[in-house]
Motif scaffolding. Structure first.
Motif, short mmCIF file in Angstrom:
data_model
loop_
_atom_site.label_atom_id
_atom_site.label_comp_id
_atom_site.label_asym_id
_atom_site.label_seq_id
_atom_site.Cartn_x
_atom_site.Cartn_y
_atom_site.Cartn_z
N HIS A 132 0.86 -1.19 0.00
CA HIS A 132 0.00 0.00 0.00
C HIS A 132 0.90 1.23 0.00
CE1 HIS A 132 -3.58 2.39 1.69
NE2 HIS A 132 -4.05 1.74 0.64
N PRO A 133 1.38 1.65 -1.18
CA PRO A 133 2.36 2.75 -1.25
C PRO A 133 1.72 4.12 -1.11
CG PRO A 133 1.83 1.98 -3.45
CD PRO A 133 1.07 1.09 -2.50
N ASP A 134 2.56 5.12 -0.90
CA ASP A 134 2.07 6.48 -0.66
C ASP A 134 2.01 7.31 -1.94
OD1 ASP A 134 1.25 8.48 1.36
OD2 ASP A 134 3.04 9.53 0.67
N PHE A 135 2.93 7.12 -2.85
CA PHE A 135 3.10 7.87 -4.11
C PHE A 135 2.75 9.36 -3.96
CE2 PHE A 135 -0.91 5.53 -4.35
CZ PHE A 135 -1.83 6.36 -4.99
N TYR A 136 3.37 9.96 -2.95
CA TYR A 136 3.29 11.39 -2.64
C TYR A 136 1.94 11.83 -2.08
CZ TYR A 136 7.92 11.81 -4.60
OH TYR A 136 9.28 11.67 -4.83
N GLY A 137 1.22 10.89 -1.49
CA GLY A 137 0.08 11.24 -0.65
C GLY A 137 -1.12 11.84 -1.35
N ARG A 138 -1.84 12.64 -0.60
CA ARG A 138 -3.08 13.25 -1.07
C ARG A 138 -2.85 13.99 -2.40
NH1 ARG A 138 -6.77 17.79 2.18
NH2 ARG A 138 -8.11 18.25 0.40
N PHE A 139 -3.87 13.96 -3.26
CA PHE A 139 -3.76 14.55 -4.59
C PHE A 139 -3.99 16.07 -4.53
CE2 PHE A 139 -5.13 10.54 -7.18
CZ PHE A 139 -4.20 9.77 -6.48
N ASN A 140 -3.14 16.75 -3.82
CA ASN A 140 -3.30 18.20 -3.68
C ASN A 140 -2.00 18.95 -3.92
OD1 ASN A 140 -1.85 17.53 -1.40
ND2 ASN A 140 -3.24 18.53 0.05
N ASN A 141 -1.05 18.29 -4.62
CA ASN A 141 0.24 18.91 -4.88
C ASN A 141 0.83 18.38 -6.18
OD1 ASN A 141 2.52 16.74 -4.11
ND2 ASN A 141 0.77 16.49 -2.71
N LYS A 142 1.79 19.09 -6.73
CA LYS A 142 2.33 18.77 -8.05
C LYS A 142 3.08 17.44 -8.08
CE LYS A 142 6.53 21.59 -7.38
NZ LYS A 142 7.47 20.43 -7.37
N ASP A 143 3.55 16.96 -6.93
CA ASP A 143 4.27 15.69 -6.91
C ASP A 143 3.33 14.49 -6.91
OD1 ASP A 143 6.72 16.94 -6.93
OD2 ASP A 143 6.94 16.91 -4.75
N ALA A 144 2.08 14.72 -6.56
CA ALA A 144 1.08 13.65 -6.52
C ALA A 144 0.22 13.69 -7.78
CB ALA A 144 0.23 13.79 -5.25
N THR A 145 -1.00 13.15 -7.69
CA THR A 145 -2.03 13.31 -8.74
C THR A 145 -1.54 12.85 -10.11
OG1 THR A 145 -2.49 15.36 -7.51
CG2 THR A 145 -3.90 14.87 -9.39
N GLY A 146 -1.04 11.64 -10.19
CA GLY A 146 -0.65 11.08 -11.47
C GLY A 146 0.61 11.66 -12.07
N SER A 147 1.43 12.32 -11.28
CA SER A 147 2.67 12.93 -11.78
C SER A 147 3.70 11.87 -12.15
CB SER A 147 3.26 13.85 -10.71
OG SER A 147 3.82 13.06 -9.65
N GLU A 148 4.77 12.30 -12.80
CA GLU A 148 5.88 11.40 -13.10
C GLU A 148 6.46 10.82 -11.82
OE1 GLU A 148 7.09 10.22 -15.97
OE2 GLU A 148 5.45 11.24 -17.00
N LYS A 149 6.59 11.65 -10.78
CA LYS A 149 7.11 11.16 -9.51
C LYS A 149 6.19 10.11 -8.89
CE LYS A 149 10.03 14.92 -7.77
NZ LYS A 149 10.26 15.84 -6.63
N ALA A 150 4.89 10.34 -8.99
CA ALA A 150 3.93 9.38 -8.43
C ALA A 150 4.01 8.05 -9.18
CB ALA A 150 2.52 9.95 -8.49
N VAL A 151 4.10 8.10 -10.50
CA VAL A 151 4.23 6.88 -11.30
C VAL A 151 5.50 6.13 -10.90
CG1 VAL A 151 4.64 6.00 -13.63
CG2 VAL A 151 2.86 7.73 -13.24
N GLN A 152 6.60 6.84 -10.75
CA GLN A 152 7.86 6.19 -10.37
C GLN A 152 7.76 5.57 -8.98
OE1 GLN A 152 10.48 5.54 -12.39
NE2 GLN A 152 9.04 6.39 -13.90
N ASP A 153 7.01 6.21 -8.08
CA ASP A 153 6.83 5.64 -6.74
C ASP A 153 6.12 4.29 -6.80
OD1 ASP A 153 8.16 7.34 -5.07
OD2 ASP A 153 6.38 8.08 -4.02
N VAL A 154 5.11 4.18 -7.65
CA VAL A 154 4.40 2.90 -7.78
C VAL A 154 5.33 1.85 -8.37
CG1 VAL A 154 2.44 1.71 -8.82
CG2 VAL A 154 2.15 4.03 -7.97
#
Length: 358
Positions: free
Chosen positions: A125-147
């Motif tokens: 159950h990963p975090d991938f930059y948490g709540r979708f309220n910032n540029k690092d989250a919400t389907g970002s490149e960083k979030a994809v890399q976290d998954v």
């Protein structure tokens, strides 16, 4: 002489058959379902939902542990919840992606964890930059890399059956699951996407005209993530496109990964057309649901006459009080519409995932 030569061949054939049956049986052992958590709506009313997040996890799923997954070139790792029984045989991996307004400690991940423990699956159950309220989250490149890092961690630290690697998500988590499927269909066996957001720009426009209590908050989240109003600003609109399943799902059409999409015909939060359009991206042309029909469903909260009678009774949906009204399979996609709102039927999705194998 002929008889003598045939006997070993018969034994070899029988042995191969029995071996194959043994593999199939091990992979499809009787599933133990979750009894205490039937649906999103039902779980929201349980006392567990009122406990602080870590306390709730400890009470319901004490076997789950917190970990930090190293991120290249970053001092802090990605927080996640993890379960691996340490048994030797290869096991299914269930990666659950949290929804929009929460993080890796989300209460609504608990049913998946309980299921994993019951059935000796690996759970992530990963975090991938948490709540979708910032540029690092919400389907970002960083979030994809976290998954992807979470997937790599699981493979490196557990005996993963690579023919059974599953994604599951609800709402914003379903959106993220579809992004992963569209971008990396080769990595996953199957994905469960319940009431997904399919297109961020379209959802932003829908929220503008809705009477939802929290509409402004979700629009603020999208602006913070994508750099502005995606409807009025081209750059923000393009950024939302890059963070939406609509940009990638056609690339998964006809691939080995199986995708199960659920939508509620009376969902006031994410219209069922989002799940339907995701299905259309994956389906054969003759099986797609027309825009006229999915706009009708959004508007009337019911099926048009030509789609009625295509939903068989499903005991999981019935038990949750969310009867199935429409179901269709095409290519590697299945769409299921139920008579209900923004909800999920946990056991139904897990039952479907358990049947999927490359």
């Amino acid at each position: 002489m002929t008889t003598t030569n045939r006997v070993p061949g018969i034994f070899i054939a029988c042995g191969c058959f029995l071996f194959a049956i043994g593999i199939w049986t091990a992979a499809h052992a009787e599933i133990q379902f979750v009894e205490d958590y039937i649906s999103f709506t039902q779980m929201a009313k349980r006392p567990l939902r009122n406990l602080p997040e870590r306390e709730a996890w400890k009470k319901a799923a004490p076997e789950i542990v917190e970990i930090a997954i190293p991120r290249p070139n970053e001092d802090s790792g990605q927080p996640a919840l993890w379960y691996n029984s340490q048994s030797d045989q290869p096991k299914p991996l269930l990666i659950v992606l949290h929804s929009w307004s929460d993080n890796y400690l989300q209460h609504y991940g608990i049913p998946y964890a309980v299921f994993a423990v019951k059935n000796d699956w690996i759970f992530m159950h990963p975090d991938f930059y948490g709540r979708f309220n910032n540029k690092d989250a919400t389907g970002s490149e960083k979030a994809v890399q976290d998954v992807l890092l979470a997937l790599e961690y699981a493979k490196a630290n557990a005996s993963v059956d690579e023919s059974r690697i599953y994604l599951a998500g609800f709402s914003g988590g379903a959106m993220m699951s579809l992004i992963m499927v569209g971008r990396h269909p080769e990595l996953f066996t199957a994905a469960l996407a319940s009431v997904p957001v399919y297109d961020l720009k379209d959802w932003y426009a829908y929220l503008s005209g809705s009477q939802l209590r929290y509409a402004d908050g979700y629009q603020n989240d999208i602006r913070a993530s994508c750099g502005g109003n995606p409807v009025s600003a081209d750059q923000a609109g393009e950024e939302c496109r890059r963070r939406s399943p609509s940009a990638y799902l056609p690339d998964a059409r006809g691939r080995e990964v199986q995708v199960y999409l659920c939508g509620g015909t009376r969902d006031p939060f994410v219209p069922p057309s989002h799940a339907i359009r995701a299905f259309n991206d994956l389906a054969e042309e003759n099986d797609r649901i027309s825009e006229e029909d999915f706009r009708y469903i959004d508007k009337t909260k019911s099926l048009p006459e030509n789609l009625q009678g295509q939903g068989k009774t499903d005991p999981f949906f019935e038990k949750a009080g969310l009867p199935l009204v429409f179901k269709r399979k095409s290519n590697n996609a299945t769409i299921a519409l139920f008579d209900g709102g923004h909800d999920i039927v946990f056991n139904q999705g897990l039952h479907w995932l358990a049947q999927q194998q490359r």
